[in-house]
Write an enzyme that holds these catalytic residues in place. Structure first.
Site, mmCIF file in Angstrom:
data_model
loop_
_atom_site.group_PDB
_atom_site.id
_atom_site.type_symbol
_atom_site.label_atom_id
_atom_site.label_comp_id
_atom_site.label_asym_id
_atom_site.label_seq_id
_atom_site.Cartn_x
_atom_site.Cartn_y
_atom_site.Cartn_z
ATOM 1 C CB SER A 157 -19.237 25.170 3.841
ATOM 2 O OG SER A 157 -18.875 23.703 4.058
ATOM 3 C CG ASP A 358 -11.312 23.882 5.198
ATOM 4 O OD1 ASP A 358 -11.690 23.259 6.122
ATOM 5 O OD2 ASP A 358 -12.114 24.496 4.367
ATOM 6 C CG HIS A 418 -14.792 25.288 6.450
ATOM 7 N ND1 HIS A 418 -14.749 24.925 5.352
ATOM 8 C CD2 HIS A 418 -16.214 25.075 6.587
ATOM 9 C CE1 HIS A 418 -15.854 24.427 4.633
ATOM 10 N NE2 HIS A 418 -16.826 24.559 5.584
#
Length: 439
Positions: A157, A358, A418
């Protein structure tokens, strides 16, 4: 002044009596480094624990969490890749079996890291990189046995955005001889490298997966265009605020799709902002607090804090996380694609990996910025067909695809959102071994 404590993982297993024998026999080390005046960064190293190799024969991996404000020593460690899960049970897919793993609570104020005053917070990735260089210089000086071991940075991320900036500065420091390490490459997982590419593809991705109808697509596209206009005008704080608005539009039109995995849904109470709630508070509620669940916070501020023994009395794990995010708000929507280009052009090994499910950093957006790279190896990469990889947990079933050309690789991880190591642990471990050339 840095302080270090050495312990054995088995202490945890015995202390909390999980009922399972601990497979861990290797040691751990943790410490603080004051990276700037009043800015204290916490790190935690697990020596590799492999039945097939000594720790000196395995790579060193630095794990960088997202947010900014997410804790590697907490979330990355106990929820994703560390030797024990949140319930303090051995994790079968721990990366410690294939690498020495270094967790750092980064930027300063994250996790057990802390600042003495507001001036200690980082405000952009350049400051983040500078702080990390101080820590890494200290680490490799204090633990010279790791200077020759291949060193990889893995990220998730927003951690990927920080990893790119850190990698560029580290490569310069290694060349200049100011940091002694064998820097082998960086891996960018579901990474916030080009925020606008993510935002602009949210609508098409959700529409193609039947999570938006025509009206919803129009609403999301309109909100994304507003973000684009702010970015193009270099109004980055405004862009961050409009990014929050775009997320709200998605929540309303999808009945609360989860930004981290489109096959799940947010609880009803998370769908709308509270009266008077500003956009920073809303964003931290959406993207920082999920990394600080009540059970994880209880673990970190209870047994783990006691185990570590060096956490100052006035420091709470995650207590400054929202401030970390707030101080970085002006840098949040800035892209770092140019930094990735510089790394590739300099010959650094760069890997991009992304989860199929994601949304927040959807794969379509990742592919868009990759296809705009100026790196001279891009045409050769684009001409390749991807190679399927079996899921280690389900032989004969495809778990991922990948392509690699020269010093660049891309992994498409199937059935993952994610947090890839949480969603597809065996596949993530296999990818780690491939990237570090153990498979």
């Amino acid at each position: 002044m840095a302080r270090a404590v050495v312990s054995c993982c088995v202490v945890l297993a015995v202390l909390f009596s999980t009922g399972l024998p601990s497979p861990l026999t290797s040691k751990e080390v943790w410490s603080y480094v004051e990276v700037r005046d009043g800015a204290h960064m916490f790190w935690w190293l697990y020596y590799a624990d492999s039945p097939a190799a000594q720790y000196k024969d395995l790579p060193l991996v630095l794990w960088l969490q997202g947010g900014p404000g997410g804790s590697g020593t907490g979330f990355g460690n106990f929820e994703e890749i560390g030797p024990l899960n949140r319930d303090l049970e051995p994790r079968k897919t721990s990366w410690v079996q294939a690498a020495n793993v270094l967790f750092v609570d980064n930027p300063v104020g994250t996790g057990f890291s802390y600042t003495d005053s507001p001036s200690g917070y980082a405000t952009n990735v350049a400051m983040v990189a500078s702080d990390m260089l101080v820590l890494l210089k200290h680490f490799f000086t204090e633990r010279p046995e790791f200077q020759s071991i291949p060193f990889h940075i893995f990220s998730e991320s927003y951690g990927g955005k920080m990893a790119a900036a850190i990698s560029l500065e580290l490569s310069k420091a290694v060349a200049q001889g100011t940091v002694k390490c064998n820097f082998a490459g960086v891996a960018l997982g579901d990474s916030w490298i080009s925020p606008l590419d993510s935002v602009m593809t949210w609508g098409p991705y959700l529409y193609s997966t039947s999570l938006l109808d025509d009206h919803g697509l129009a609403d999301v596209s309109s909100a994304a265009e507003a973000v684009k206009e702010a970015v193009e005008q270099q109004q980055f704080v405004k862009a961050t605020e409009l990014w929050s608005v775009a997320e709200t539009v998605i929540e309303q039109n999808t009945n609360g799709v989860n930004f981290y995995n489109i096959l799940t849904q947010e609880p009803d109470e998370e769908l709308t902002s509270s009266a008077g709630e500003d956009f920073i508070t809303l964003l931290t509620r959406r993207h920082i607090r999920p990394l600080h669940s009540q059970s994880l916070s209880a673990l970190m501020n209870g047994p783990i804090r006691k185990k570590l023994g060096i956490i100052p009395q006035n420091v709470t794990w995650g207590g400054q996380a929202e401030e970390v995010f707030s101080y970085m708000a002006g840098d949040f929507m800035r892209p770092v694609v140019d930094i990735v280009d510089q790394l590739l052009t300099a010959g650094m090994n760069v890997t991009v990996y992304n989860g199929q499910l994601d949304l927040i950093v959807d794969t379509i957006g990742q592919e868009q910025w990759v296809n705009r790279l100026k790196w001279d190896g891009l045409p050769g990469f684009q001409n390749l067909r991807w190679t399927p990889l079996d899921d280690p947990a389900s032989p004969g079933i495809t778990g991922a695809f990948y392509k690699t050309n020269k010093n660049f690789a891309f992994y498409w991880i199937l059935k993952a959102g994610h947090m890839i190591p949480s969603d597809q642990g065996p596949m993530a471990l296999q990818m780690l071994k491939m990237i570090t050339q153990q498979a």
